[in-house]
Design a protein around this motif. Structure first.
Motif, PDB file in Angstrom:
ATOM      1  N   MET B 155       3.604 -30.609  61.929  1.00 22.35           N
ATOM      2  CA  MET B 155       2.693 -30.470  60.797  1.00 22.35           C
ATOM      3  C   MET B 155       2.194 -29.031  60.657  1.00 22.35           C
ATOM      4  O   MET B 155       2.078 -28.490  59.553  1.00 22.35           O
ATOM      5  N   LEU B 156       1.939 -28.384  61.793  1.00 20.86           N
ATOM      6  CA  LEU B 156       1.458 -27.000  61.770  1.00 20.86           C
ATOM      7  C   LEU B 156       2.503 -26.064  61.172  1.00 20.86           C
ATOM      8  O   LEU B 156       2.174 -25.130  60.436  1.00 20.86           O
ATOM      9  N   SER B 157       3.797 -26.347  61.472  1.00 19.04           N
ATOM     10  CA  SER B 157       4.846 -25.467  60.950  1.00 19.04           C
ATOM     11  C   SER B 157       4.885 -25.534  59.425  1.00 19.04           C
ATOM     12  O   SER B 157       5.152 -24.539  58.750  1.00 19.04           O
ATOM     13  N   GLY B 158       4.584 -26.730  58.883  1.00 23.34           N
ATOM     14  CA  GLY B 158       4.523 -26.871  57.426  1.00 23.34           C
ATOM     15  C   GLY B 158       3.406 -26.030  56.833  1.00 23.34           C
ATOM     16  O   GLY B 158       3.580 -25.357  55.803  1.00 23.34           O
ATOM     17  N   ILE B 159       2.269 -26.047  57.488  1.00 15.72           N
ATOM     18  CA  ILE B 159       1.124 -25.260  57.014  1.00 15.72           C
ATOM     19  C   ILE B 159       1.446 -23.775  57.029  1.00 15.72           C
ATOM     20  O   ILE B 159       1.133 -23.043  56.082  1.00 15.72           O
ATOM     21  N   ALA B 160       2.132 -23.342  58.115  1.00 13.19           N
ATOM     22  CA  ALA B 160       2.502 -21.927  58.231  1.00 13.19           C
ATOM     23  C   ALA B 160       3.484 -21.545  57.124  1.00 13.19           C
ATOM     24  O   ALA B 160       3.356 -20.481  56.500  1.00 13.19           O
ATOM     25  N   ARG B 161       4.453 -22.447  56.878  1.00 18.60           N
ATOM     26  CA  ARG B 161       5.465 -22.151  55.853  1.00 18.60           C
ATOM     27  C   ARG B 161       4.808 -21.998  54.490  1.00 18.60           C
ATOM     28  O   ARG B 161       5.095 -21.069  53.738  1.00 18.60           O
ATOM     29  N   ASN B 162       3.880 -22.905  54.181  1.00 18.57           N
ATOM     30  CA  ASN B 162       3.170 -22.831  52.898  1.00 18.57           C
ATOM     31  C   ASN B 162       2.422 -21.514  52.745  1.00 18.57           C
ATOM     32  O   ASN B 162       2.286 -20.990  51.638  1.00 18.57           O
ATOM     33  N   ALA B 163       1.910 -21.003  53.874  1.00 16.53           N
ATOM     34  CA  ALA B 163       1.120 -19.772  53.813  1.00 16.53           C
ATOM     35  C   ALA B 163       1.995 -18.532  53.954  1.00 16.53           C
ATOM     36  O   ALA B 163       1.493 -17.407  53.899  1.00 16.53           O
ATOM     37  N   GLY B 164       3.308 -18.743  54.159  1.00 15.66           N
ATOM     38  CA  GLY B 164       4.200 -17.602  54.334  1.00 15.66           C
ATOM     39  C   GLY B 164       3.979 -16.875  55.646  1.00 15.66           C
ATOM     40  O   GLY B 164       4.165 -15.664  55.750  1.00 15.66           O
ATOM     41  N   VAL B 165       3.542 -17.621  56.662  1.00 16.90           N
ATOM     42  CA  VAL B 165       3.295 -17.029  57.980  1.00 16.90           C
ATOM     43  C   VAL B 165       4.378 -17.493  58.947  1.00 16.90           C
ATOM     44  O   VAL B 165       4.789 -18.651  58.912  1.00 16.90           O
ATOM     45  N   ARG B 166       4.849 -16.585  59.788  1.00 14.82           N
ATOM     46  CA  ARG B 166       5.859 -16.941  60.773  1.00 14.82           C
ATOM     47  C   ARG B 166       5.215 -17.824  61.851  1.00 14.82           C
ATOM     48  O   ARG B 166       4.148 -17.504  62.370  1.00 14.82           O
ATOM     49  N   ALA B 167       5.870 -18.948  62.151  1.00 19.46           N
ATOM     50  CA  ALA B 167       5.346 -19.829  63.200  1.00 19.46           C
ATOM     51  C   ALA B 167       6.258 -19.767  64.417  1.00 19.46           C
ATOM     52  O   ALA B 167       7.482 -19.821  64.279  1.00 19.46           O
ATOM     53  N   THR B 168       5.678 -19.626  65.600  1.00 19.76           N
ATOM     54  CA  THR B 168       6.472 -19.648  66.827  1.00 19.76           C
ATOM     55  C   THR B 168       5.918 -20.734  67.747  1.00 19.76           C
ATOM     56  O   THR B 168       4.830 -21.265  67.528  1.00 19.76           O
ATOM     57  N   ARG B 169       6.738 -21.048  68.764  1.00 17.20           N
ATOM     58  CA  ARG B 169       6.381 -22.172  69.640  1.00 17.20           C
ATOM     59  C   ARG B 169       6.593 -21.706  71.071  1.00 17.20           C
ATOM     60  O   ARG B 169       7.515 -20.942  71.346  1.00 17.20           O
ATOM     61  N   LEU B 170       5.813 -22.165  72.005  1.00 18.19           N
ATOM     62  CA  LEU B 170       6.029 -21.811  73.412  1.00 18.19           C
ATOM     63  C   LEU B 170       7.452 -22.199  73.801  1.00 18.19           C
ATOM     64  O   LEU B 170       7.962 -23.221  73.353  1.00 18.19           O
ATOM     65  N   ALA B 171       8.095 -21.373  74.630  1.00 14.24           N
ATOM     66  CA  ALA B 171       9.482 -21.602  75.019  1.00 14.24           C
ATOM     67  C   ALA B 171       9.626 -22.865  75.851  1.00 14.24           C
ATOM     68  O   ALA B 171       8.694 -23.315  76.501  1.00 14.24           O
ATOM     69  N   HIS B 172      10.842 -23.407  75.829  1.00 11.87           N
ATOM     70  CA  HIS B 172      11.154 -24.492  76.763  1.00 11.87           C
ATOM     71  C   HIS B 172      11.048 -23.926  78.163  1.00 11.87           C
ATOM     72  O   HIS B 172      11.310 -22.753  78.407  1.00 11.87           O
ATOM     73  N   GLY B 173      10.730 -24.752  79.080  1.00 10.39           N
ATOM     74  CA  GLY B 173      10.374 -24.285  80.421  1.00 10.39           C
ATOM     75  C   GLY B 173       9.086 -24.989  80.801  1.00 10.39           C
ATOM     76  O   GLY B 173       8.841 -25.288  81.953  1.00 10.39           O
ATOM     77  N   VAL B 174       8.307 -25.293  79.759  1.00  9.98           N
ATOM     78  CA  VAL B 174       7.146 -26.149  79.987  1.00  9.98           C
ATOM     79  C   VAL B 174       7.682 -27.567  80.159  1.00  9.98           C
ATOM     80  O   VAL B 174       8.360 -28.076  79.268  1.00  9.98           O
ATOM     81  N   PRO B 175       7.436 -28.207  81.301  1.00  6.58           N
ATOM     82  CA  PRO B 175       7.999 -29.531  81.512  1.00  6.58           C
ATOM     83  C   PRO B 175       7.459 -30.567  80.528  1.00  6.58           C
ATOM     84  O   PRO B 175       6.257 -30.592  80.262  1.00  6.58           O
ATOM     85  N   LEU B 176       8.354 -31.402  79.976  1.00 12.09           N
ATOM     86  CA  LEU B 176       7.933 -32.435  79.030  1.00 12.09           C
ATOM     87  C   LEU B 176       6.972 -33.407  79.707  1.00 12.09           C
ATOM     88  O   LEU B 176       7.149 -33.756  80.869  1.00 12.09           O
ATOM     89  N   GLY B 177       5.987 -33.831  78.946  1.00 14.37           N
ATOM     90  CA  GLY B 177       5.014 -34.781  79.502  1.00 14.37           C
ATOM     91  C   GLY B 177       3.929 -34.103  80.310  1.00 14.37           C
ATOM     92  O   GLY B 177       2.996 -34.748  80.762  1.00 14.37           O
ATOM     93  N   GLY B 178       4.037 -32.784  80.496  1.00 11.32           N
ATOM     94  CA  GLY B 178       3.007 -32.082  81.261  1.00 11.32           C
ATOM     95  C   GLY B 178       1.815 -31.746  80.398  1.00 11.32           C
ATOM     96  O   GLY B 178       1.877 -31.840  79.175  1.00 11.32           O
ATOM     97  N   GLU B 179       0.737 -31.344  81.032  1.00 17.42           N
ATOM     98  CA  GLU B 179      -0.452 -30.918  80.308  1.00 17.42           C
ATOM     99  C   GLU B 179      -0.651 -29.437  80.585  1.00 17.42           C
ATOM    100  O   GLU B 179      -0.662 -29.029  81.748  1.00 17.42           O
ATOM    101  N   LEU B 180      -0.800 -28.636  79.534  1.00 10.09           N
ATOM    102  CA  LEU B 180      -0.944 -27.181  79.702  1.00 10.09           C
ATOM    103  C   LEU B 180      -1.989 -26.822  80.741  1.00 10.09           C
ATOM    104  O   LEU B 180      -1.826 -25.913  81.529  1.00 10.09           O
TER     105      LEU B 180
END
Lengths: 200, 200
Positions: B155-180
């Protein structure tokens, strides 16, 4: 550091609790702020009241906000039995584990001359005066089974003898649920030496 | 129960802290009363102040006792980078693990319709207004790698696209199911450094 100086101060302050490091303190701070502000307010209030008002019972030296603690004041406790413990925590452990209905005397330490803990610091004069009142029939020594605790127990037995009061000691041996294989040699040797008749 | 009602109340109150059961609460109460009353008084004061005064920053929604938190107010932070996190705890984890010098936006949750958490509860209107200001060049999505976190990221990526802002995401390497909040700093720093384009 978070963007809130007050939050940083709260995290730092939580570290006064035993076993609470930086990460646990953070988790606690976020938990109470996000989910349990009422509980945190109550904790703040109780911490304030406790540090302000809790002193020591003038009769048994345990923690108490009154001059005489509730256990010493209670008429339903057996005044002929007096259990001697090192700390209020030991007293609470015995209250919770046993059906003991007598009273307590808390040394607030153990005989340890190197730490400046002698008979005066342990309130042994107060204990002697208590025994001299003549009500106590049995003094149960529940100091810890450490070198210092044993030395303390030895001195306590002398005080009981002078007052003509019977002194008893918690039994030492194999803890329930323990595995012989993993119990330290001292305890095992002691348990073996003081073996008792097996009643069928 | 001990002979001090106030001590019993303090032990009970300590159980509002996460991971603190009956036995730990006792140990904490005895520790502060015996050895650190100054620390306990300070903790009482900070708990009181924090529950009383800490609200949310009107700009990024993180915990703050001011209307605008220290990170949002700081002129030394890069206003072109905006990192989106679920909770203030996640924000603190990123602050401590990475060299990020931009600003944050805290969702205070994740998309979870069953719990009544929708776009309104996550402050997405506030986020859209922030992006519309035109200062932000890159939006770094650091929601948790859980199903709900991924849905939120989408959903956040949609908001960024609408605003013309580049959206990035933390790289894989963070284990799935983990808590930051609980991931070791090395892994988190690595994932933060190799963040990738978010594909809508």
């Amino acid at each position: 550091m978070s963007g809130s100086p007050l939050l940083n101060e709260l995290i730092e302050a939580l570290r006064c609790l035993p076993g609470v490091g930086a990460k646990t303190a953070q988790r606690m701070a976020f938990h109470v702020l996000e989910r349990d502000r009422a509980g945190a307010r109550r904790l703040a209030e109780k911490l304030g009241q406790a540090t302000e008002r809790i002193g020591n019972c003038t009769r048994c030296r345990t923690f108490s906000e009154e001059k005489i603690c509730a256990l010493c004041a209670s008429a339903s406790r057996d005044a002929t039995l007096l259990c001697i413990v090192e700390t209020p925590a030991d007293q609470l452990a015995i209250e919770q584990a046993t059906g003991f209905r007598g009273r307590y005397f808390v040394l607030l330490g153990r005989l340890s001359p190197l730490d400046g803990l002698g008979p005066n610091e342990l309130g042994l004069d107060l204990l002697a005066a208590r025994l001299a009142e003549g009500e106590v029939r049995e003094m149960i020594v529940a100091t810890n089974p450490t070198v210092e605790g044993e030395a303390t127990a030895h001195m306590l037995s002398g005080i009981a003898r002078n007052a003509g009061v019977r002194a008893t000691r918690l039994a030492h041996g194999v803890p329930l649920g323990g595995e012989l294989e993993y119990i330290d040699r001292g305890t095992l040797a002691h348990a073996f030496g003081s073996r008792q008749n097996l009643e069928g």
